[in-house]
Design a protein around this motif. Structure first.
Motif, PDB file in Angstrom:
ATOM      1  N   GLU A  35       0.832  -1.206   0.000  1.00 21.22           N
ATOM      2  CA  GLU A  35       0.000   0.000   0.000  1.00 21.22           C
ATOM      3  C   GLU A  35       0.862   1.250   0.000  1.00 21.22           C
ATOM      4  N   GLY A  36       0.498   2.228  -0.816  1.00 22.50           N
ATOM      5  CA  GLY A  36       1.287   3.461  -0.901  1.00 22.50           C
ATOM      6  C   GLY A  36       0.411   4.697  -0.830  1.00 22.50           C
ATOM      7  N   ASP A  37       1.056   5.834  -0.538  1.00 20.82           N
ATOM      8  CA  ASP A  37       0.351   7.119  -0.457  1.00 20.82           C
ATOM      9  C   ASP A  37       0.344   7.806  -1.820  1.00 20.82           C
ATOM     10  N   VAL A  38      -0.815   8.342  -2.193  1.00 18.87           N
ATOM     11  CA  VAL A  38      -0.919   9.205  -3.381  1.00 18.87           C
ATOM     12  C   VAL A  38      -1.890  10.336  -3.091  1.00 18.87           C
ATOM     13  N   GLY A  39      -1.739  11.433  -3.817  1.00 24.25           N
ATOM     14  CA  GLY A  39      -2.696  12.518  -3.742  1.00 24.25           C
ATOM     15  C   GLY A  39      -2.434  13.469  -2.591  1.00 24.25           C
ATOM     16  N   GLY A  47       5.173  15.711   1.199  1.00 25.75           N
ATOM     17  CA  GLY A  47       5.469  16.953   0.466  1.00 25.75           C
ATOM     18  C   GLY A  47       5.306  16.836  -1.038  1.00 25.75           C
ATOM     19  N   HIS A  48       4.797  15.680  -1.503  1.00 19.38           N
ATOM     20  CA  HIS A  48       4.584  15.522  -2.948  1.00 19.38           C
ATOM     21  C   HIS A  48       3.405  14.569  -3.184  1.00 19.38           C
ATOM     22  N   PRO A  49       2.516  14.880  -4.166  1.00 15.61           N
ATOM     23  CA  PRO A  49       1.352  14.000  -4.396  1.00 15.61           C
ATOM     24  C   PRO A  49       1.719  12.617  -4.940  1.00 15.61           C
ATOM     25  N   LEU A  50       2.879  12.528  -5.589  1.00 15.80           N
ATOM     26  CA  LEU A  50       3.320  11.211  -6.092  1.00 15.80           C
ATOM     27  C   LEU A  50       4.764  10.990  -5.633  1.00 15.80           C
ATOM     28  N   PRO A  51       4.943  10.562  -4.383  1.00 16.15           N
ATOM     29  CA  PRO A  51       6.304  10.369  -3.872  1.00 16.15           C
ATOM     30  C   PRO A  51       7.050   9.312  -4.683  1.00 16.15           C
ATOM     31  N   GLN A  52       8.346   9.486  -4.772  1.00 13.24           N
ATOM     32  CA  GLN A  52       9.187   8.541  -5.524  1.00 13.24           C
ATOM     33  C   GLN A  52       8.946   7.105  -5.082  1.00 13.24           C
ATOM     34  N   GLU A  53       8.782   6.956  -3.767  1.00 12.75           N
ATOM     35  CA  GLU A  53       8.582   5.625  -3.186  1.00 12.75           C
ATOM     36  C   GLU A  53       7.291   4.964  -3.719  1.00 12.75           C
ATOM     37  N   THR A  54       6.253   5.778  -3.899  1.00 16.51           N
ATOM     38  CA  THR A  54       4.988   5.252  -4.433  1.00 16.51           C
ATOM     39  C   THR A  54       5.155   4.869  -5.906  1.00 16.51           C
ATOM     40  N   LEU A  55       5.844   5.731  -6.640  1.00 23.91           N
ATOM     41  CA  LEU A  55       6.079   5.444  -8.055  1.00 23.91           C
ATOM     42  C   LEU A  55       6.903   4.161  -8.205  1.00 23.91           C
ATOM     43  N   ALA A  60       7.235  -1.592  -9.562  1.00 19.40           N
ATOM     44  CA  ALA A  60       7.687  -2.939  -9.181  1.00 19.40           C
ATOM     45  C   ALA A  60       6.526  -3.934  -9.155  1.00 19.40           C
ATOM     46  N   ALA A  61       5.300  -3.418  -9.232  1.00 16.22           N
ATOM     47  CA  ALA A  61       4.127  -4.292  -9.128  1.00 16.22           C
ATOM     48  C   ALA A  61       3.733  -4.854 -10.498  1.00 16.22           C
ATOM     49  N   ASP A  62       2.829  -5.836 -10.480  1.00 18.03           N
ATOM     50  CA  ASP A  62       2.283  -6.390 -11.718  1.00 18.03           C
ATOM     51  C   ASP A  62       0.983  -5.689 -12.101  1.00 18.03           C
ATOM     52  N   ALA A  63       0.380  -5.013 -11.115  1.00 15.08           N
ATOM     53  CA  ALA A  63      -0.840  -4.248 -11.366  1.00 15.08           C
ATOM     54  C   ALA A  63      -1.011  -3.242 -10.234  1.00 15.08           C
ATOM     55  N   VAL A  64      -1.783  -2.192 -10.522  1.00 15.91           N
ATOM     56  CA  VAL A  64      -2.040  -1.152  -9.520  1.00 15.91           C
ATOM     57  C   VAL A  64      -3.552  -1.013  -9.350  1.00 15.91           C
ATOM     58  N   LEU A  65      -3.998  -1.019  -8.103  1.00 15.95           N
ATOM     59  CA  LEU A  65      -5.410  -0.724  -7.812  1.00 15.95           C
ATOM     60  C   LEU A  65      -5.440   0.656  -7.174  1.00 15.95           C
TER      61      LEU A  65
END
Ligand SMILES: NC(=O)c1ccc[n+]([C@@H]2O[C@H](COP(=O)([O-])OP(=O)(O)OC[C@H]3O[C@@H](n4cnc5c(N)ncnc54)[C@H](O)[C@@H]3O)[C@@H](O)[C@H]2O)c1
Ligand SMILES: CC(C)[C@H](C(=O)O)[C@@H](O)C(=O)O
Ligand SMILES: [Mg+2]
Length: 356
Positions: A35-39, A47-55, A60-65
């Motif tokens: 699970e990751g943070d977005v928005g 401090g960013h809507p799409l943190p590097q870690e989330t990207l 690295a995933a096979d799909a994103v929900l």
């Protein structure tokens, strides 16, 4: 199989939670969820809507929900820090150029449509929306003219190669459906649309079995309300597809019902890499009240099962469970009922367990 779960803002976490309960009920082997943070929530925490870690997690995933992003408290931030940049950034960074937005009638819901029931009953269409180009991603800015007046500008642009690749996706989809493709543009006014139309015609020569027609977007908006049954597969640009898909949702009955899949070229060992999200947003007006209809997200999960996991039978089971719940009268506030997000999730899970 790795799934990155990005719930986001507003009703995003509420609808994703129910989709995950449905996924859980399927009891599939070998699934790992991250699970990751977005928005807006990511902006507040990192401090960013799409943190590097989330990207990185999504890559690295096979799909994103994905749930939804957006919060009125962010409307005055510099544009690159606004929550919406998270979904635009994911679509661009992950090369997800093909957005499939199906809209289909549900038995028992004909009276909830904004259209007359006999007209609503005919809806079975797929909007193939280009997702990496158009006025969304062109140069833009706000400048001050010599007379002191502020002027905003956004460049609309499509290259032939961008149109070609989405046209191929659309022709192939039309071939699998009813064999008819409507390309929606504004070629009577826009040069962008002229290139769009010329290129779609060119690509169409490779698909002689698909009947291609062209329609101006204003007429398409009118025809969608007048007789939606005439549409099979629709291919269009980013902006027109955004607008027409929200419109199509109300022809079906609610924006809380329409799912989407965003696909690119990447294949994994399980199927196509993709991002799956409802077409609606974070709905700040009902967030945190348990009023959101999670069906669009549950149906997005079905698309994930189909396209990214190669589990067609499970996808159909989830879609049948949702359709049968609606036929049984399960209704959230968006459909004139009182069921909470949780209760709708419960109903879909119970129904799913009765279907083989
Ligand atoms: N992909 C996304 O993350 C996405 C998509 C659209 C809008 N947004 C963002 O969401 C925020 C709100 O935008 P908006 O109000 O224009 O559109 P919205 O889709 O969030 O809401 C429009 C209306 O539909 C209702 N609605 C939406 N989803 C529903 C659901 N599942 N169940 C019941 N009712 C539902 C809302 O309550 C609202 O009245 C904005 O910040 C916008 O930028 C994000
Ligand atoms: C939030 C926004 C950037 C997004 C879009 O315009 O694509 C949304 O409206 C959608 O339909 O997914
Ligand atoms: Mg939209």
């Amino acid at each position: 199989m790795k799934i990155a779960v990005l719930p986001g803002d507003g009703i995003g976490p509420e609808v994703v939670r129910e989709a995950l309960r449905v996924l859980d009920a399927l009891n599939l082997p070998g699934l790992v969820l991250f699970e990751g943070d977005v928005g807006a929530i990511a902006y507040q925490r990192h401090g960013h809507p799409l943190p590097q870690e989330t990207l990185d997690m999504a890559r690295a995933a096979d799909a994103v929900l994905f749930g939804a992003v957006g919060d009125p408290s962010c409307d005055n931030l510099e544009r690159h820090l606004r929550p919406e940049q998270a979904i635009l950034g994911l679509r661009a960074e992950l090369g997800l150029f093909a957005n499939l937005r199906p809209a289909t009638t549900f038995t028992g819901l004909e009276h909830m449509s904004g259209l007359r029931p006999e007209i609503a009953r005919e809806i079975d269409l797929l909007i193939v929306r280009e997702l990496n180009g158009d006025v969304y991603f062109g140069d833009k800015g706000i400048r001050t003219r010599d007379d002191g007046e502020r002027e905003g500008w956004d460049m609309m642009c499509y290259s032939e190669s961008e149109v070609r690749r989405i046209a191929h996706v659309a022709f192939r989809a039309a071939r699998k459906r009813g064999g008819r493709l409507t390309s929606v543009d504004k070629a009577n006014v826009l040069e962008t649309s002229q290139v769009w139309r010329d290129t779609v015609i060119e690509v169409g020569k490779e698909y002689p079995d698909v009947a291609l027609e062209h329609m101006y977007v204003d007429n398409a908006a009118m025809q969608l309300v007048k007789s939606p049954g005439q549409f099979d597969t629709v291919v269009t640009g980013n902006l027109f597809g955004d607008i027409l898909s929200d419109q199509a949702s109300m022809c079906v009955g609610s924006i809380g019902l329409l799912p989407s899949a965003s696909l690119g070229e990447r294949q994994t060992e399980y199927g196509a890499f993709g991002l799956y999200e409802p077409i609606h947003g974070s709905a700040p007006d009902i967030a945190g009240q348990g009023k959101a209809n999670p069906m669009a997200t549950i149906l997005s999960l079905a698309m994930l099962l189909r396209h990214s996991m190669g589990r067609e039978e499970d996808a159909v089971r989830v879609e049948r469970a949702v359709a049968e719940c609606l036929a049984d009268g399960v209704r959230g506030g968006d459909l004139g009922g009182r069921a909470t997000s949780r209760e709708i999730g419960d109903s879909v899970v119970s129904k799913l367990l009765t279907l083989s």
